[in-house]
Design a protein around this motif. Structure first.
Motif, PDB file in Angstrom:
ATOM      1  N   UNK A 138       0.840  -1.201   0.000  1.00 20.20           N
ATOM      2  CA  UNK A 138       0.000   0.000   0.000  1.00 20.20           C
ATOM      3  C   UNK A 138       0.872   1.248   0.000  1.00 20.20           C
ATOM      4  N   UNK A 139       1.955   1.191   0.771  1.00 18.00           N
ATOM      5  CA  UNK A 139       2.885   2.310   0.879  1.00 18.00           C
ATOM      6  C   UNK A 139       3.530   2.610  -0.475  1.00 18.00           C
ATOM      7  N   UNK A 140       3.861   1.556  -1.216  1.00 18.07           N
ATOM      8  CA  UNK A 140       4.462   1.733  -2.539  1.00 18.07           C
ATOM      9  C   UNK A 140       3.520   2.473  -3.483  1.00 18.07           C
ATOM     10  N   UNK A 141       2.213   2.257  -3.294  1.00 20.01           N
ATOM     11  CA  UNK A 141       1.212   2.893  -4.148  1.00 20.01           C
ATOM     12  C   UNK A 141       0.934   4.335  -3.742  1.00 20.01           C
ATOM     13  N   UNK A 142       1.568   4.788  -2.670  1.00 19.39           N
ATOM     14  CA  UNK A 142       1.348   6.151  -2.209  1.00 19.39           C
ATOM     15  C   UNK A 142       0.026   6.347  -1.501  1.00 19.39           C
ATOM     16  N   UNK A 143      -0.561   5.247  -1.009  1.00 18.53           N
ATOM     17  CA  UNK A 143      -1.839   5.317  -0.302  1.00 18.53           C
ATOM     18  C   UNK A 143      -1.620   5.327   1.204  1.00 18.53           C
ATOM     19  N   UNK A 144      -2.605   5.906   1.922  1.00 15.81           N
ATOM     20  CA  UNK A 144      -2.560   5.924   3.377  1.00 15.81           C
ATOM     21  C   UNK A 144      -3.111   4.608   3.939  1.00 15.81           C
ATOM     22  N   UNK A 145      -2.535   4.186   5.057  1.00 17.04           N
ATOM     23  CA  UNK A 145      -3.049   3.000   5.741  1.00 17.04           C
ATOM     24  C   UNK A 145      -2.907   3.211   7.241  1.00 17.04           C
ATOM     25  N   UNK A 146      -3.767   2.537   7.992  1.00 15.48           N
ATOM     26  CA  UNK A 146      -3.808   2.717   9.442  1.00 15.48           C
ATOM     27  C   UNK A 146      -3.982   1.358  10.106  1.00 15.48           C
ATOM     28  N   UNK A 147      -3.101   1.069  11.059  1.00 16.92           N
ATOM     29  CA  UNK A 147      -3.177  -0.194  11.786  1.00 16.92           C
ATOM     30  C   UNK A 147      -4.208  -0.077  12.905  1.00 16.92           C
ATOM     31  N   UNK A 148      -5.137  -1.001  12.934  1.00 18.71           N
ATOM     32  CA  UNK A 148      -6.164  -1.020  13.976  1.00 18.71           C
ATOM     33  C   UNK A 148      -6.089  -2.346  14.726  1.00 18.71           C
ATOM     34  N   UNK A 149      -5.884  -2.251  16.014  1.00 16.68           N
ATOM     35  CA  UNK A 149      -5.886  -3.441  16.885  1.00 16.68           C
ATOM     36  C   UNK A 149      -7.292  -3.581  17.451  1.00 16.68           C
ATOM     37  N   UNK A 150      -7.992  -4.613  17.029  1.00 17.25           N
ATOM     38  CA  UNK A 150      -9.407  -4.781  17.377  1.00 17.25           C
ATOM     39  C   UNK A 150      -9.601  -5.652  18.626  1.00 17.25           C
ATOM     40  N   UNK A 151     -10.869  -5.763  19.013  1.00 17.80           N
ATOM     41  CA  UNK A 151     -11.303  -6.624  20.125  1.00 17.80           C
ATOM     42  C   UNK A 151     -10.615  -6.282  21.449  1.00 17.80           C
ATOM     43  N   UNK A 152     -10.356  -4.990  21.644  1.00 15.94           N
ATOM     44  CA  UNK A 152      -9.711  -4.546  22.875  1.00 15.94           C
ATOM     45  C   UNK A 152     -10.564  -4.856  24.097  1.00 15.94           C
ATOM     46  N   UNK A 153     -11.883  -4.812  23.944  1.00 21.24           N
ATOM     47  CA  UNK A 153     -12.765  -5.112  25.068  1.00 21.24           C
ATOM     48  C   UNK A 153     -12.547  -6.535  25.570  1.00 21.24           C
ATOM     49  N   UNK A 154     -12.307  -7.476  24.653  1.00 23.89           N
ATOM     50  CA  UNK A 154     -12.048  -8.863  25.056  1.00 23.89           C
ATOM     51  C   UNK A 154     -10.741  -8.971  25.836  1.00 23.89           C
ATOM     52  N   UNK A 155      -9.724  -8.241  25.394  1.00 20.39           N
ATOM     53  CA  UNK A 155      -8.426  -8.271  26.081  1.00 20.39           C
ATOM     54  C   UNK A 155      -8.538  -7.727  27.505  1.00 20.39           C
ATOM     55  N   UNK A 156      -9.249  -6.623  27.652  1.00 17.01           N
ATOM     56  CA  UNK A 156      -9.394  -6.021  28.978  1.00 17.01           C
ATOM     57  C   UNK A 156     -10.193  -6.930  29.912  1.00 17.01           C
ATOM     58  N   UNK A 157     -11.219  -7.570  29.360  1.00 14.01           N
ATOM     59  CA  UNK A 157     -12.020  -8.489  30.178  1.00 14.01           C
ATOM     60  C   UNK A 157     -11.183  -9.660  30.663  1.00 14.01           C
ATOM     61  N   UNK A 158     -10.356 -10.209  29.776  1.00 19.08           N
ATOM     62  CA  UNK A 158      -9.494 -11.336  30.153  1.00 19.08           C
ATOM     63  C   UNK A 158      -8.478 -10.916  31.206  1.00 19.08           C
ATOM     64  N   UNK A 159      -7.905  -9.728  31.045  1.00 21.02           N
ATOM     65  CA  UNK A 159      -6.917  -9.241  32.018  1.00 21.02           C
ATOM     66  C   UNK A 159      -7.568  -8.962  33.378  1.00 21.02           C
ATOM     67  N   UNK A 160      -8.773  -8.449  33.343  1.00 19.96           N
ATOM     68  CA  UNK A 160      -9.465  -8.116  34.594  1.00 19.96           C
ATOM     69  C   UNK A 160      -9.736  -9.378  35.414  1.00 19.96           C
ATOM     70  N   UNK A 161     -10.052 -10.460  34.726  1.00 18.02           N
ATOM     71  CA  UNK A 161     -10.319 -11.720  35.423  1.00 18.02           C
ATOM     72  C   UNK A 161      -9.068 -12.303  36.073  1.00 18.02           C
ATOM     73  N   UNK A 162      -7.924 -11.974  35.518  1.00 20.01           N
ATOM     74  CA  UNK A 162      -6.697 -12.585  36.022  1.00 20.01           C
ATOM     75  C   UNK A 162      -5.882 -11.710  36.940  1.00 20.01           C
ATOM     76  N   UNK A 163      -6.373 -10.485  37.247  1.00 19.15           N
ATOM     77  CA  UNK A 163      -5.582  -9.578  38.074  1.00 19.15           C
ATOM     78  C   UNK A 163      -6.390  -9.060  39.265  1.00 19.15           C
ATOM     79  N   UNK A 164      -5.712  -8.964  40.391  1.00 22.69           N
ATOM     80  CA  UNK A 164      -6.371  -8.397  41.568  1.00 22.69           C
ATOM     81  C   UNK A 164      -6.401  -6.873  41.484  1.00 22.69           C
ATOM     82  N   UNK A 165      -5.299  -6.258  41.083  1.00 17.39           N
ATOM     83  CA  UNK A 165      -5.225  -4.801  40.933  1.00 17.39           C
ATOM     84  C   UNK A 165      -5.263  -4.463  39.446  1.00 17.39           C
ATOM     85  N   UNK A 166      -6.472  -4.386  38.927  1.00 16.87           N
ATOM     86  CA  UNK A 166      -6.655  -4.195  37.480  1.00 16.87           C
ATOM     87  C   UNK A 166      -6.504  -2.723  37.117  1.00 16.87           C
ATOM     88  N   UNK A 167      -5.608  -2.442  36.158  1.00 16.81           N
ATOM     89  CA  UNK A 167      -5.368  -1.068  35.692  1.00 16.81           C
ATOM     90  C   UNK A 167      -5.553  -1.041  34.167  1.00 16.81           C
TER      91      UNK A 167
END
Length: 396
Positions: A141-170
């Motif tokens: 995409x970069x070679x074509x001179x087009x813009x691109x944006x990286x999106x990390x999805x499903x963040x809500x799932x990651x936070x839920x999993x971390x919250x279950x495994x941590x006592x002091x969730x931040x």
């Protein structure tokens, strides 16, 4: 001056105003319509199962079970390149691209399948870390001179999993770690300063979706960022305010078209043109703010807030009824100044020598003030709906 206005359009308008006022009014009308209907093509890509289809649906404000939704699932659901127009702005199309790197679409074949030139920019989505195929695609995409944006999805799932495994969730600490992990991984594969946006497709008002829009607002050409803004879901009050500002910038051109119509020496024509113009423009406000019935029902389906609860916070008849000439006349007659100006406009055109210029000035003023009033009313309604959609109190 509106930076989107082509100087040639202004010059043409001025020339026509002297010889053919009706044509001058039509010139402005066509210009504004063209500006609001410029095509915008967004390619949404990434590996299979990363959440591409969910992003396409979320951006368009459509529930996965609604008609016209992109199919979602834990298996590869996108087998071909599929366009998904925005329900209110069909000129804005999100293209759900097949997952790169699958047996159906190996990376080498994929790069030939996707015609990069057809897209304005790309969203590259991953639900974990960005892999070799994502990087390979980004570099093409970069070679074509087009813009691109990286999106990390499903963040809500990651936070839920971390919250279950941590006592002091931040949560902020977890988000920072996820972002840094993605950035470092991309840097190792050759990207110097990669930008990664963290998203939940089910709660766009959280995390980095606002930042993604701000970035696009900076990097897209003016005419493209305008149509993107109109199609954006109302994820925060800032978006609503920006839409209001964008609509407001066009009011002077609508008023100019109204004034041009007033220069035509036909009794009653100017008022008829003014009302017809206002019906079209106010209907655009309703659709742009997502206050039409279809948009509200989609919002109810995607947020889980009952449709009746969303409509209960609406206070203006503008957001509760179809926009018609009779409705606008009723509202204008309630405003003594507007109705008086309309009457004065019709009477002034019969004054020798100065009648037409006076009628034009009054027509401009009536249309300008009326559209500003209608716009402000509907922007307030949009804020009420936004707040209710988040299940908060309904005080604007």
């Amino acid at each position: 001056m509106d930076k989107l206005i082509d100087p040639e359009v202004i010059q043409n308008f001025k020339k026509l105003l002297e010889v053919d006022p009706a044509a001058a009014a039509e010139t402005i009308k066509n210009y504004v319509e063209k500006k609001n209907n410029i095509p915008l093509n967004i390619g949404v890509t990434g590996e299979s199962g990363s959440g591409k289809s969910s992003f396409v649906n979320a951006f368009r404000g459509i529930n996965k079970n609604s008609p016209g939704a992109a199919p979602t699932g834990c298996v590869e659901t996108t087998m071909d390149i599929k366009p998904y127009p925005h329900p209110n702005y069909p000129n804005v199309i999100l293209w759900d691209l097949p997952g790169i790197g699958t047996t159906n679409h190996p990376a080498e074949k994929y790069l030939k399948l996707v015609v990069f030139e057809e897209f304005d920019f790309f969203i590259i989505i991953s639900d974990t870390r960005f892999r070799e195929n994502d990087v390979k695609l980004a570099k093409e995409i970069q070679k074509m001179g087009k813009k691109f944006y990286f999106v990390r999805s499903k963040i809500d799932n990651d936070l839920l999993a971390e919250e279950r495994g941590q006592r002091d969730f931040d949560p902020e600490s977890i988000l920072s770690k996820i972002r840094q992990n993605c950035i470092q991984g991309l840097q190792k594969q050759g990207f110097q300063s990669p930008r990664v946006f963290l998203l939940s497709n089910f709660e766009l008002h959280l995390y980095d979706f606002s930042l993604l829009h701000e970035t696009l607002d900076i990097e897209l050409p003016d005419h493209k960022k305008h149509v993107l803004l109109l199609a954006m879901p109302n994820i925060n009050q800032e978006i609503i305010n920006k839409k209001k500002e964008a609509f407001q910038a066009d009011i002077k051109w609508h008023a100019a078209a109204s004034a041009a119509a007033a220069a035509v020496p036909i009794p009653g024509l100017s008022v008829a043109v003014d009302l017809s113009l206002m019906v079209v423009v106010v209907s655009q406000y309703v659709g742009g703010f997502g206050l039409d019935e279809s948009s509200l029902r989609r919002l109810a389906a995607s947020t889980g807030v009952p449709f009746n609860d969303l409509t209960a916070v609406l206070t203006s008849v503008l957001a509760k009824s179809n926009i018609t000439k009779d409705l606008l006349i009723k509202l204008l007659t309630q405003c003594v100044s507007a109705s008086a100006l309309m009457a004065a406009e019709e009477g002034s055109r019969f004054i020798p020598l100065f009648g037409i210029p006076v009628a034009m000035a009054l027509s401009f003023t009536v249309t300008y003030k009326a559209l500003n009033f209608f716009l402000g009313t509907l922007a307030d309604e949009a804020q009420r709906v936004f707040i209710r959609g988040l299940r908060l109190n309904t005080t604007v």
